[in-house]
Design a protein around this motif. Structure first.
Motif, mmCIF file in Angstrom:
data_model
loop_
_atom_site.group_PDB
_atom_site.id
_atom_site.type_symbol
_atom_site.label_atom_id
_atom_site.label_comp_id
_atom_site.label_asym_id
_atom_site.label_seq_id
_atom_site.Cartn_x
_atom_site.Cartn_y
_atom_site.Cartn_z
ATOM 1 N N MET A 1 0.891 -1.492 0.408
ATOM 2 C CA MET A 1 0.277 0.334 0.112
ATOM 3 C C MET A 1 0.498 1.172 0.044
ATOM 4 O O MET A 1 2.047 1.044 0.272
ATOM 5 C CB MET A 1 -0.753 0.239 1.458
ATOM 6 C CG MET A 1 -0.563 0.215 3.166
ATOM 7 S SD MET A 1 -1.169 -0.291 4.034
ATOM 8 C CE MET A 1 -0.453 -0.732 5.171
ATOM 9 N N LYS A 2 0.835 2.544 -0.190
ATOM 10 C CA LYS A 2 1.036 3.452 -0.469
ATOM 11 C C LYS A 2 0.258 4.606 0.296
ATOM 12 O O LYS A 2 -0.950 4.869 0.047
ATOM 13 C CB LYS A 2 0.804 3.745 -1.734
ATOM 14 C CG LYS A 2 1.520 3.525 -2.681
ATOM 15 C CD LYS A 2 2.144 4.080 -4.337
ATOM 16 C CE LYS A 2 3.120 2.652 -5.083
ATOM 17 N NZ LYS A 2 3.344 3.000 -6.222
ATOM 18 N N LEU A 3 0.975 5.646 1.347
ATOM 19 C CA LEU A 3 0.331 6.492 2.399
ATOM 20 C C LEU A 3 0.851 7.495 1.772
ATOM 21 O O LEU A 3 2.716 7.782 1.172
ATOM 22 C CB LEU A 3 1.631 5.699 3.492
ATOM 23 C CG LEU A 3 0.810 4.322 4.385
ATOM 24 C CD1 LEU A 3 1.030 4.033 5.579
ATOM 25 C CD2 LEU A 3 -1.261 3.764 3.930
ATOM 26 N N ALA A 4 0.035 8.243 2.546
ATOM 27 C CA ALA A 4 0.706 9.852 2.184
ATOM 28 C C ALA A 4 -0.091 10.739 3.879
ATOM 29 O O ALA A 4 -0.622 10.130 3.927
ATOM 30 C CB ALA A 4 0.092 10.405 1.175
ATOM 31 N N THR A 5 0.723 11.757 3.590
ATOM 32 C CA THR A 5 0.706 12.798 4.570
ATOM 33 C C THR A 5 0.180 14.385 4.300
ATOM 34 O O THR A 5 0.372 14.921 2.835
ATOM 35 C CB THR A 5 1.142 13.184 6.348
ATOM 36 O OG1 THR A 5 1.494 11.474 6.365
ATOM 37 C CG2 THR A 5 0.774 14.460 6.715
ATOM 38 N N LEU A 6 -1.909 14.350 4.012
ATOM 39 C CA LEU A 6 -1.646 16.330 3.800
ATOM 40 C C LEU A 6 -1.803 16.973 4.698
ATOM 41 O O LEU A 6 -1.812 16.458 5.467
ATOM 42 C CB LEU A 6 -3.330 16.148 3.029
ATOM 43 C CG LEU A 6 -3.659 14.157 1.638
ATOM 44 C CD1 LEU A 6 -5.118 14.720 0.956
ATOM 45 C CD2 LEU A 6 -2.866 14.484 0.635
ATOM 46 N N LYS A 7 -1.497 18.162 4.146
ATOM 47 C CA LYS A 7 -1.260 19.058 4.570
ATOM 48 C C LYS A 7 -2.683 19.674 5.026
ATOM 49 O O LYS A 7 -3.633 19.950 4.097
ATOM 50 C CB LYS A 7 -0.443 20.263 4.116
ATOM 51 C CG LYS A 7 0.709 20.052 4.017
ATOM 52 C CD LYS A 7 1.650 20.895 2.199
ATOM 53 C CE LYS A 7 2.876 20.943 2.796
ATOM 54 N NZ LYS A 7 3.905 21.910 1.698
ATOM 55 N N ASN A 8 -2.947 19.896 6.621
ATOM 56 C CA ASN A 8 -4.474 20.416 6.797
ATOM 57 C C ASN A 8 -4.326 21.882 7.480
ATOM 58 O O ASN A 8 -4.793 21.804 8.615
ATOM 59 C CB ASN A 8 -4.998 19.167 7.027
ATOM 60 C CG ASN A 8 -4.626 18.680 8.630
ATOM 61 O OD1 ASN A 8 -3.165 19.062 8.910
ATOM 62 N ND2 ASN A 8 -4.728 17.695 9.191
ATOM 63 N N SER A 197 9.649 11.745 -0.087
ATOM 64 C CA SER A 197 9.187 11.487 -1.052
ATOM 65 C C SER A 197 7.528 12.084 -0.270
ATOM 66 O O SER A 197 6.927 12.052 0.421
ATOM 67 C CB SER A 197 9.208 10.578 -1.685
ATOM 68 O OG SER A 197 8.955 9.556 -0.873
ATOM 69 N N PRO A 198 5.958 12.288 -2.172
ATOM 70 C CA PRO A 198 5.379 12.525 -1.406
ATOM 71 C C PRO A 198 4.094 11.355 -0.252
ATOM 72 O O PRO A 198 3.183 11.369 0.159
ATOM 73 C CB PRO A 198 4.500 12.857 -2.719
ATOM 74 C CG PRO A 198 5.419 13.655 -3.403
ATOM 75 C CD PRO A 198 6.824 12.595 -2.893
ATOM 76 N N VAL A 199 4.695 10.262 -1.153
ATOM 77 C CA VAL A 199 4.526 9.146 -0.354
ATOM 78 C C VAL A 199 5.624 7.877 -0.207
ATOM 79 O O VAL A 199 6.454 7.485 -1.438
ATOM 80 C CB VAL A 199 3.480 8.642 -2.117
ATOM 81 C CG1 VAL A 199 3.548 6.814 -1.745
ATOM 82 C CG2 VAL A 199 2.408 9.409 -2.412
ATOM 83 N N ALA A 200 5.238 7.334 0.794
ATOM 84 C CA ALA A 200 5.710 5.892 1.722
ATOM 85 C C ALA A 200 4.823 5.272 0.987
ATOM 86 O O ALA A 200 4.144 4.989 1.064
ATOM 87 C CB ALA A 200 6.098 6.472 3.020
ATOM 88 N N VAL A 201 5.972 3.681 0.787
ATOM 89 C CA VAL A 201 5.374 2.459 0.388
ATOM 90 C C VAL A 201 5.312 1.382 0.797
ATOM 91 O O VAL A 201 6.610 1.682 1.815
ATOM 92 C CB VAL A 201 5.411 2.040 -0.969
ATOM 93 C CG1 VAL A 201 5.232 3.603 -1.703
ATOM 94 C CG2 VAL A 201 6.980 1.678 -1.871
ATOM 95 N N THR A 202 4.833 0.713 1.272
ATOM 96 C CA THR A 202 5.099 -0.472 2.053
ATOM 97 C C THR A 202 6.417 -1.577 1.045
ATOM 98 O O THR A 202 6.168 -1.705 -0.364
ATOM 99 C CB THR A 202 4.190 -1.820 2.245
ATOM 100 O OG1 THR A 202 2.595 -1.907 1.417
ATOM 101 C CG2 THR A 202 2.996 -0.931 3.610
ATOM 102 N N PRO A 203 7.252 -2.705 1.190
ATOM 103 C CA PRO A 203 7.769 -3.480 1.219
ATOM 104 C C PRO A 203 7.132 -3.804 0.131
ATOM 105 O O PRO A 203 8.047 -4.220 -0.766
ATOM 106 C CB PRO A 203 9.021 -3.719 1.942
ATOM 107 C CG PRO A 203 8.934 -2.835 2.739
ATOM 108 C CD PRO A 203 7.202 -2.391 3.479
ATOM 109 N N ASP A 204 6.287 -4.611 0.076
ATOM 110 C CA ASP A 204 5.919 -6.054 -0.120
ATOM 111 C C ASP A 204 5.248 -4.715 -1.843
ATOM 112 O O ASP A 204 4.762 -5.778 -2.723
ATOM 113 C CB ASP A 204 4.404 -6.437 -0.268
ATOM 114 C CG ASP A 204 3.437 -5.354 0.433
ATOM 115 O OD1 ASP A 204 3.118 -3.989 0.511
ATOM 116 O OD2 ASP A 204 2.362 -5.974 1.313
ATOM 117 N N ALA A 205 5.147 -3.550 -1.921
ATOM 118 C CA ALA A 205 4.572 -2.819 -2.831
ATOM 119 C C ALA A 205 5.607 -2.582 -3.799
ATOM 120 O O ALA A 205 4.977 -2.268 -5.332
ATOM 121 C CB ALA A 205 3.667 -1.491 -2.718
#
Length: 335
Positions: A1-8, A197-205
């Motif tokens: 999966m790919k995870l990101a943090t949006l500015k809020n 980077s904008p996105v961090a991904v799990t190793p399986d991705a």
């Protein structure tokens, strides 16, 4: 999966799950408000995040267009940021640039420094500096985010604690580093805030590009729109991530959310320090390497460090040519 943090508007942003093709996102804050909260409870929450990711890719949950400009670094701040120097070619070239010697144990004992982690730059945030004379440089790297790592963990055990993988621009101020290091107490002013980077991904991705310890794909570094570096992250990496993690955890446990960097990605060529992309080589992931090679070949550097208005872009693509983590793209601005 790919995870990101949006500015809020908060310090730590809002956690979202991003589609594999980086085009859509869905809210994940009902599971964990922030990425750090997810890492703190990873065993329980990661299956739910993975299921949400699967639903997103099948269009089964509400989603919105993902804009990398809206993203913060996946961890806008972290409990720990420890950057290694796993590519010995980079260490050799930087030491030569400062007139320094290689440590005797450089092939058996990793180098790691502890960087500032109280505030990272977003992947599209400007690099704000007061003075070009500081020798502003970019450094393209790979990093991992760990779970809780017990003190004394072995490299074999450390593989199990890698939660996410991402890219880094570890900004350096080359003109300030020699004076700081001469004091015998390490970097501080020479290492301002890094960007991830904008996105961090799990190793399986990452598929077969990830072998459990290192990532093997070219790291694309562009300087003012032109190819500057295409070094392969799986080549000439003397110490892999489990070794770096084990080294960092020798005398202390590492808290969930610790970021471990690879150091600047750097490839040799036929036993030498490499060649620029324009000359058929893999190029370089930082300016200081180019300047050192220019000095060795021509007696003086030709490539300047970053000036106000210059732009660097760091990205990695899979074998099909699709961006994996999104792009770090930053312009230097006067502060």
């Amino acid at each position: 999966m790919k995870l990101a943090t949006l500015k809020n508007g908060t310090r730590d942003g809002r956690l979202v799950v991003v589609s594999r093709d980086l085009t859509r996102y869905t809210d994940a804050s009902f599971l964990a408000l922030t990425l750090q909260a997810a890492l703190d409870d990873w065993q329980r929450l990661s299956p739910h995040l993975a299921a949400l990711s699967e639903s997103l890719d099948h269009g089964a949950v509400p989603s919105m267009r993902f804009h990398e400009n809206d993203a913060h670094s996946p961890l806008p701040r972290a409990y720990q940021w420890a950057d290694g120097s796993a590519y010995v070619n980079h260490v050799e070239l930087v030491r030569k640039s400062r007139g320094g010697e290689m440590p005797a144990n450089h092939l058996t004992d990793p180098l790691i420094y502890q960087g500032g982690s109280d505030s990272f730059l977003g992947p599209r945030d400007p690099i704000v500096m007061a003075d070009e004379a500081w020798g502003i440089d970019f450094e393209g790297e790979v990093a991992v985010i760990t779970g809780d790592v017990p003190m004394g963990a072995s490299a074999g055990d450390a593989k199990e604690f890698i939660r996410l993988v991402m890219l880094v621009n570890d900004i350096s101020l080359r003109a300030l580093a020699p004076g700081e290091l001469a004091k015998g107490f390490g970097f501080f002013q020479a290492k301002p805030s890094s960007a991830f980077s904008p996105v961090a991904v799990t190793p399986d991705a990452l598929g077969d590009a990830w072998d459990g310890g290192k990532l093997s794909l070219p790291l694309n570094v562009d300087y003012n729109g032109k190819p500057f570096g295409r070094a392969n992250t799986g080549v000439d990496m003397t110490f892999d991530f489990p070794q770096l993690i084990a080294h960092a955890a020798k005398t202390r446990p590492l808290a969930a959310g610790t970021i471990i960097g690879s150091g600047t990605v750097s490839n040799k060529l036929d036993g030498g320090p490499g060649k620029p992309v324009a000359e058929g080589g893999a190029g370089y992931s930082c300016i200081v390497e180019m300047r050192t090679v220019e000095t060795l070949l021509h007696g003086a550097p030709k490539t300047p460090y970053l000036s106000f208005g210059d732009t660097v872009r760091i990205e990695m693509k899979d074998k099909a040519g699709h961006s994996i983590f999104g792009a770090i793209e930053q312009t230097v601005q006067r502060g």
